[in-house]
Design an enzyme around this catalytic site. Structure first.
Site, mmCIF file in Angstrom:
data_model
loop_
_atom_site.group_PDB
_atom_site.id
_atom_site.type_symbol
_atom_site.label_atom_id
_atom_site.label_comp_id
_atom_site.label_asym_id
_atom_site.label_seq_id
_atom_site.Cartn_x
_atom_site.Cartn_y
_atom_site.Cartn_z
ATOM 1 N N CYS A 88 1.903 -7.064 16.884
ATOM 2 C CA CYS A 88 3.314 -6.666 17.048
ATOM 3 C C CYS A 88 4.237 -7.878 17.014
ATOM 4 O O CYS A 88 5.448 -7.729 16.887
ATOM 5 C CB CYS A 88 3.545 -5.968 18.383
ATOM 6 S SG CYS A 88 2.687 -4.418 18.601
ATOM 7 N N CYS A 116 -3.094 -2.824 23.163
ATOM 8 C CA CYS A 116 -1.900 -2.442 22.419
ATOM 9 C C CYS A 116 -2.152 -1.085 21.765
ATOM 10 O O CYS A 116 -3.151 -0.924 21.061
ATOM 11 C CB CYS A 116 -1.600 -3.488 21.345
ATOM 12 S SG CYS A 116 -0.426 -2.875 20.123
ATOM 13 N N HIS A 152 0.837 -1.195 0.000
ATOM 14 C CA HIS A 152 0.000 0.000 0.000
ATOM 15 C C HIS A 152 0.874 1.248 0.000
ATOM 16 O O HIS A 152 2.111 1.158 -0.091
ATOM 17 C CB HIS A 152 -1.000 -0.029 1.160
ATOM 18 C CG HIS A 152 -0.387 -0.093 2.531
ATOM 19 N ND1 HIS A 152 0.511 0.838 2.999
ATOM 20 C CD2 HIS A 152 -0.521 -1.001 3.534
ATOM 21 C CE1 HIS A 152 0.873 0.543 4.225
ATOM 22 N NE2 HIS A 152 0.264 -0.592 4.576
ATOM 23 N N HIS A 155 4.108 1.388 2.275
ATOM 24 C CA HIS A 155 5.266 0.635 1.766
ATOM 25 C C HIS A 155 5.880 1.367 0.577
ATOM 26 O O HIS A 155 7.104 1.440 0.445
ATOM 27 C CB HIS A 155 4.859 -0.770 1.315
ATOM 28 C CG HIS A 155 4.089 -1.556 2.339
ATOM 29 N ND1 HIS A 155 2.844 -2.067 2.090
ATOM 30 C CD2 HIS A 155 4.394 -1.897 3.612
ATOM 31 C CE1 HIS A 155 2.422 -2.710 3.172
ATOM 32 N NE2 HIS A 155 3.335 -2.615 4.103
ATOM 33 N N HIS A 174 -2.281 -1.492 17.803
ATOM 34 C CA HIS A 174 -3.289 -2.319 17.139
ATOM 35 C C HIS A 174 -4.673 -2.202 17.752
ATOM 36 O O HIS A 174 -5.640 -2.691 17.188
ATOM 37 C CB HIS A 174 -2.826 -3.779 17.095
ATOM 38 C CG HIS A 174 -1.597 -3.959 16.267
ATOM 39 N ND1 HIS A 174 -0.323 -3.914 16.789
ATOM 40 C CD2 HIS A 174 -1.443 -4.118 14.933
ATOM 41 C CE1 HIS A 174 0.562 -4.060 15.813
ATOM 42 N NE2 HIS A 174 -0.092 -4.183 14.682
ATOM 43 N N CYS A 206 1.073 -9.430 22.032
ATOM 44 C CA CYS A 206 0.247 -8.831 20.969
ATOM 45 C C CYS A 206 0.581 -9.522 19.654
ATOM 46 O O CYS A 206 1.731 -9.504 19.209
ATOM 47 C CB CYS A 206 0.508 -7.335 20.851
ATOM 48 S SG CYS A 206 -0.309 -6.631 19.391
ATOM 49 N N LYS A 217 -7.577 -1.454 6.615
ATOM 50 C CA LYS A 217 -8.490 -2.309 5.858
ATOM 51 C C LYS A 217 -9.920 -2.105 6.321
ATOM 52 O O LYS A 217 -10.841 -2.012 5.521
ATOM 53 C CB LYS A 217 -8.098 -3.772 6.078
ATOM 54 C CG LYS A 217 -7.462 -4.391 4.863
ATOM 55 C CD LYS A 217 -7.423 -5.896 5.025
ATOM 56 C CE LYS A 217 -6.259 -6.483 4.245
ATOM 57 N NZ LYS A 217 -5.770 -7.728 4.752
ATOM 58 N N LYS A 261 -6.465 7.363 9.783
ATOM 59 C CA LYS A 261 -5.515 6.272 9.696
ATOM 60 C C LYS A 261 -5.907 5.366 8.522
ATOM 61 O O LYS A 261 -7.088 5.133 8.290
ATOM 62 C CB LYS A 261 -5.554 5.488 11.009
ATOM 63 C CG LYS A 261 -4.230 4.877 11.348
ATOM 64 C CD LYS A 261 -4.220 4.210 12.692
ATOM 65 C CE LYS A 261 -3.076 3.207 12.655
ATOM 66 N NZ LYS A 261 -2.877 2.460 13.833
HETATM 67 N N1 MSP Z 1 8.372 -6.895 8.720
HETATM 68 C C1 MSP Z 1 8.529 -5.757 9.551
HETATM 69 C C2 MSP Z 1 9.830 -5.053 9.252
HETATM 70 C C3 MSP Z 1 11.074 -5.869 9.448
HETATM 71 S S1 MSP Z 1 12.502 -4.964 9.033
HETATM 72 C C4 MSP Z 1 13.772 -5.898 9.580
HETATM 73 C C5 MSP Z 1 7.384 -4.785 9.318
HETATM 74 N N2 MSP Z 1 6.727 -4.878 8.157
HETATM 75 S S2 MSP Z 1 5.513 -3.932 7.709
HETATM 76 O O1 MSP Z 1 4.999 -4.506 6.493
HETATM 77 O O2 MSP Z 1 4.582 -3.739 8.766
HETATM 78 O O3 MSP Z 1 6.169 -2.593 7.304
HETATM 79 C C6 MSP Z 1 6.290 -1.506 8.171
HETATM 80 C C7 MSP Z 1 6.902 -0.375 7.373
HETATM 81 O O4 MSP Z 1 6.086 -0.088 6.215
HETATM 82 C C8 MSP Z 1 6.996 0.951 8.078
HETATM 83 O O5 MSP Z 1 8.102 1.062 8.938
HETATM 84 C C9 MSP Z 1 7.087 1.876 6.882
HETATM 85 O O6 MSP Z 1 8.336 1.761 6.279
HETATM 86 C C10 MSP Z 1 6.049 1.287 5.972
HETATM 87 N N3 MSP Z 1 4.695 1.772 6.300
HETATM 88 C C11 MSP Z 1 3.609 1.000 6.541
HETATM 89 N N4 MSP Z 1 2.534 1.807 6.729
HETATM 90 C C12 MSP Z 1 2.910 3.096 6.639
HETATM 91 C C13 MSP Z 1 2.232 4.331 6.695
HETATM 92 N N5 MSP Z 1 0.933 4.426 6.882
HETATM 93 N N6 MSP Z 1 2.967 5.454 6.515
HETATM 94 C C14 MSP Z 1 4.309 5.424 6.287
HETATM 95 N N7 MSP Z 1 4.973 4.265 6.220
HETATM 96 C C15 MSP Z 1 4.320 3.096 6.433
HETATM 97 O O7 MSP Z 1 7.159 -3.952 10.172
#
Ligand code: MSP
Length: 493
Positions: free
Chosen positions: A136, A150, A25, A28, A153, A133, A305, A302
């Protein structure tokens, strides 16, 4: 100016490896585009650059998502990971590698490091009960809960008690505090460094790093006890060095520890606390920097889904073009702060800045070069007026401003400095009115003006190339330059 920030000219940049439990999304896409932009700027001025992204494929969350979709975990992560990689290709991401935690090359390094830390006595077997959690994938301390839930979440954690392996993280608390005080650049921006230091004011607990196979089998087996798999964070963080071929790989020798890890604020703790203490315990140097950005919301809410407001990056890049999408992400978010996405804001920026300011400047300039100068950029001539000198200084100072902004981790500032140059060029055209000079037969004035504006455009193509590689290559070529925009000595005029 030193821009690799470590004196070696090497720049290794990483995104988090995203969980493969759902499709990519906006969030990412932001981190991945941001790292791409940073990598491309560093390559532009000749730093030895390496860019890594990848997928985090183990753990309960993924095992459950696979179960829910009726697939085996491996088939499930293969499918989602492919979707991520396809998205990155479409978004013009120039990563050098893509690591998957289910790859043998990664699993071998995780087991090696576990064994190393175990042999050094910093992993022990114990019993633990606590609030767990699932979102997390970790036990939460009582003080982290908000109204028993949490904070990230909004769910109530479950009480779990079991025998597990623990990493003696508490042993490294004082070392970590001293390290962060001696290396103020290690975690930035400042507000996040402050958060980490304030968290470290309370006693640090040891980290539970295993899950019994009776509860979870989808993970990397512990090398010293086959009844357990590795906790997903202990597994995932190691990607940053397994991808380089730790410990003997050429890439590891070359790029570690010149690493910048980029994440959003949600995963500050694992990156600023678990990871450096793990490295220290394994006798590996700590990464150079963690750079933390804010969160994207959608229309001030925020993104989730359940709200049904998840923004899919490819929908936007298909509709408006990949470069416009990349531009918006970088231009809109101030690094470190939260931002809100809305399609209206996107369209507004697009029209005002890309179509009006930049698009018009290019069209007018090319049109006049065609009409007044036989389609070739004229020679500059030797006019030495004040207005001309001021404008030339403006053009020549912009590359240094952009370079400084990038070395300050302010990509938005880099874009805005270039946008200011574009606006100054539009004003310069108005001021110099080459169309009236042409009518009165003053070809020297026409030539000087169009030469100057073409130079500003040429620099614009170079300076925005990392953000909009496709569009800026087209701009560069429209100005009669061969190949791709390439950095040049700013004094060349
Ligand atoms: N798998 C772990 C990361 C392991 S790294 C060794 C994880 N994955 S995640 O899919 O949840 O990705 C989190 C990351 O996605 C955030 O730190 C950021 O880089 C990005 N983002 C996810 N949602 C976001 C927003 N709404 N806004 C900005 N970045 C976001 O955590």
């Amino acid at each position: 100016m030193q821009t690799s920030q470590d004196g070696t000219g090497r720049f290794y940049i990483t995104t988090p490896i995203y969980y493969m439990n759902a499709l990519p999304h906006l969030g990412h896409a932001y981190t991945t585009v941001l790292c791409d932009v940073m990598a491309r700027y560093h390559r532009l001025w000749g730093d030895d650059t390496y860019y890594l992204t990848g997928s985090d494929e183990h753990g309960e969350k993924i095992a459950q998502a696979a179960l829910a979709s009726g697939e085996s975990p491996q088939a499930f992560v293969d499918r989602i990971s492919l979707a991520f990689r396809e998205t990155w290709v479409k978004l013009g991401i120039s990563n050098n590698d893509f690591i998957r935690t289910t790859e043998p090359r990664h699993q071998a390094v995780v087991q090696r490091i576990l064994q190393e830390i175990y042999d050094r006595g910093d992993i022990y077997f114990g019993s633990y009960g606590g609030q767990y959690c699932l979102g997390c994938e970790r036990f939460l301390a009582e003080r982290e809960l908000v109204d028993g839930r949490c904070p990230d979440h909004g769910t109530e954690p479950a009480y779990i008690e079991e025998k597990n392996y623990f990493f003696r993280m508490s042993k490294y608390q004082d070392w970590l505090i001293a390290y962060l005080n001696e290396h103020p650049d290690a975690v930035q921006p400042e507000q996040y460094r402050g958060e980490v230091l304030s968290f470290l004011r309370s006693p640090l607990e040891d980290l539970c790093i295993s899950r019994p196979k009776s509860r979870l089998t989808w993970g990397i087996p512990l090398p010293f006890d086959d009844n357990y798999v590795t906790y997903v964070w202990f597994d995932a963080l190691i990607n940053y060095i397994s991808a380089l071929g730790y410990p003997d790989g050429e890439l590891y020798q070359r790029y570690w520890p010149a690493a910048y890890h980029v994440t959003a604020k949600d995963i500050l703790k694992p990156h600023a606390i678990y990871w450096p203490t793990m490295l220290k315990a394994a006798g590996i140097p700590v990464y150079r920097g963690l750079r933390v950005h804010g969160y994207w919301g959608v229309d001030q809410a925020k993104m989730s889904k359940s709200r049904g407001n998840v923004v899919r990056p490819l929908d936007l890049s298909d509709k408006y073009g990949v470069d416009a999408f990349r531009y918006f992400l970088i231009r809109e978010m101030t690094f470190g702060q939260d931002a809100s996405f809305s399609e209206e804001a996107f369209v507004m920026r697009y029209n005002a800045e890309l179509a009006n300011d930049l698009g018009n400047l290019l069209n007018r300039t090319l049109h006049m070069i065609g009409r007044y100068c036989d389609g070739r950029i004229p020679s500059p001539g030797d006019e030495q007026t004040e207005e001309r000198r001021t404008f030339i200084e403006r053009v020549l100072s912009t590359p240094a401003q952009v370079r400084q902004a990038i070395s300050d981790w302010n990509p938005q500032g880099a874009v805005l400095a270039t946008l200011e140059l574009v606006r100054a060029a539009n004003l310069y055209l108005e001021l110099r009115a080459p169309w009236t000079a042409y009518k009165r037969g003053d070809q020297a004035h026409v030539n000087a003006t169009l030469y100057d504006v073409a130079s500003a455009l040429r620099w614009t193509a170079i300076l925005l190339y990392p953000v909009m590689p496709g569009k800026m290559t087209a701009l560069w070529q429209a100005l009669g330059q061969p190949g791709q925009p390439a950095w040049q000595d700013a004094r060349e005029w």
